[in-house]
Design a protein around this motif. Structure first.
Motif, mmCIF file in Angstrom:
data_model
loop_
_atom_site.group_PDB
_atom_site.id
_atom_site.type_symbol
_atom_site.label_atom_id
_atom_site.label_comp_id
_atom_site.label_asym_id
_atom_site.label_seq_id
_atom_site.Cartn_x
_atom_site.Cartn_y
_atom_site.Cartn_z
ATOM 1 N N UNK A 46 0.830 -1.217 0.000
ATOM 2 C CA UNK A 46 0.000 0.000 0.000
ATOM 3 C C UNK A 46 0.860 1.261 0.000
ATOM 4 N N UNK A 48 0.131 4.012 1.505
ATOM 5 C CA UNK A 48 0.140 4.494 2.883
ATOM 6 C C UNK A 48 -0.953 3.794 3.652
ATOM 7 N N UNK A 49 -0.886 3.847 4.957
ATOM 8 C CA UNK A 49 -1.937 3.267 5.778
ATOM 9 C C UNK A 49 -1.948 1.751 5.781
ATOM 10 N N UNK A 50 -0.780 1.125 5.520
ATOM 11 C CA UNK A 50 -0.715 -0.345 5.461
ATOM 12 C C UNK A 50 -1.070 -0.960 6.812
ATOM 13 N N UNK A 52 -3.005 0.219 9.133
ATOM 14 C CA UNK A 52 -4.438 0.375 9.406
ATOM 15 C C UNK A 52 -5.227 -0.715 8.684
ATOM 16 N N UNK A 53 -4.861 -0.911 7.411
ATOM 17 C CA UNK A 53 -5.580 -1.914 6.621
ATOM 18 C C UNK A 53 -5.297 -3.323 7.135
#
Lengths: 123, 286
Positions: A46, A48-50, A52-53
């Motif tokens: 990802x 960004x936000x890997x 979180x996911x």
């Protein structure tokens, strides 16, 4: 009880991935029966936000604990909103990690262990 | 006519070129500083600011009474800025790009948007020059909406000169796209060449005509010259490493005010650019 292990490969002899958000696979294992499935981590690349996911992916698998090397601030915050506990492991295979977990040898994270973007561009 | 002044490498002299070009032409000029993270053209042009406007992005707010935690918002967010876990919705402000997708697609209509301020634009006059610049709030990561807000002030009846941020990332692309011509400022060093090549590739993809100015042209090596020749890129101007120019810059003085022989050279630069844009799409529209 289901436990997720961040892993470099898709089986119990794979090395634990030190990165939570950007690991290749999550090994979801039943700590009583030893039955497991390998879930490919869609967030590993990802922008960004890997973290979180990834946190949502494991939360969706109804796990009670995560075993990983490091966890960043956003992943930690997301996991904190669930009741999932996070345990640290330095190295070894997924099989070794779950054994250590069962023996109560792993330390629980009380906060994120690395700053954001730690897992980017590694490995 | 809109001319952008960009560079791959930082510190090559974009602001020097942009401000001296603007002052050399002086009449019917509009100057936009789109380097919103650290705008510095005002130090050289000393504009009187007469108008300040806030710039914001739409930011999602979830009504927990309407939300049924279906997770659609987290699923559609391209930036992973929303997480839905265990009857909780978490929003990560620093990842949100303000696209509005979550609010638009929420099946429960549970997401409304508030305006989250990320910066300001200031407008004024620097002598005869119309001046606009954007200032991104400290710690804010999202440049492009502020760049866009500055560019919304483009006055088509004027010649617009845009000072762009260094590099080839989103705020740079936002600033140079749609301009009639881009001046790429570089220096004759391996770093200057490496980053020039990246900037050239970016402009070719965007279809913006361009030429190169080599600053501190008498030091370093000849590889930038060689590259421009091979790639048939016009070298529009060469500025030597000159102590007087450096001193003027350090004092916030555009060097054409002290070295008058450069004023006609900048006017000539503008004529060259006009010639180079004839026959391009934008040139024909003119």
């Amino acid at each position: 009880m289901k436990v997720a292990i961040s892993s470099q490969g898709d089986n119990l002899d794979s090395q634990v991935d030190a990165r939570f958000g950007r690991c290749n696979y999550f090994i979801i294992i039943d700590s009583e029966t030893g039955e497991f499935e390998a879930v490919s981590n869609q967030a590993s690349g990802a922008m960004g936000g890997a973290g979180i996911q990834s946190a949502q992916t494991v939360a969706g698998k109804d796990v009670k604990a995560i075993i990983t090397g490091n966890v960043g601030p956003n992943a930690f915050q997301t996991l904190k909103a669930t009741d999932i506990k996070i345990y640290g492991v330095a190295s070894g295979t997924a099989r070794e990690a779950i054994e250590k977990y069962k023996k109560g040898e792993l330390q629980e994270f009380s906060d994120s262990s690395v700053p954001g973007h730690f897992g980017m561009g590694k490995l | 006519m809109i001319i952008s002044v960009a560079s791959g490498k930082g510190g090559t002299g974009k602001t020097i070129i942009a401000t001296n070009l603007a002052l050399s032409l002086n009449k019917n000029i509009q100057f936009l500083d789109c380097d919103v993270e650290e705008p510095n053209a005002y130090l050289f042009l000393n504009p009187k600011i007469s108008k300040t406007e806030p710039v914001g992005i739409p930011f999602p707010v979830v009504d927990e009474k309407k939300c049924n935690y279906c997770g659609k918002c987290a699923e559609v967010c391209a930036y992973n800025a929303i997480a839905v876990v265990k009857n909780k919705v978490l929003i990560f402000p620093e990842l949100c790009h303000g696209c509005g997708g979550c609010s638009f697609l929420c099946p429960q209509n549970a997401i409304s948007e508030v305006n989250k301020p990320i910066g300001v634009i200031e407008q004024g006059k620097a002598g005869q020059i119309d001046f606009v610049h954007g200032i991104l709030n400290v710690g804010e990561a999202l440049h492009t909406p502020v760049v866009r807000a500055v560019k919304n002030k483009i006055n088509n009846s004027k010649t617009t000169i845009i000072d762009v941020a260094p590099g080839t990332s989103c705020p740079v692309i936002e600033a140079v796209k749609g301009t009639d011509f881009c001046i790429l400022v570089t220096e004759p060093t391996p770093f200057g060449l490496n980053d020039l090549i990246l900037a050239v590739e970016m402009l070719r993809k965007l279809g913006v005509p361009f030429g190169v100015i080599i600053n501190r042209a008498d030091v370093g090596d000849k590889k930038v010259e060689k590259y421009c020749k091979e790639e048939k890129i016009p070298v529009l101007m060469r500025i030597p490493l000159d102590r007087e120019i450096a001193v003027a810059y350090s004092n916030g003085i555009p060097f054409i005010l002290q070295k008058k022989e450069w004023k006609p050279r900048f006017k000539n630069l503008y004529s060259k650019i006009i010639k180079l844009t004839v026959g391009t799409k934008k040139g024909r529209q003119k």
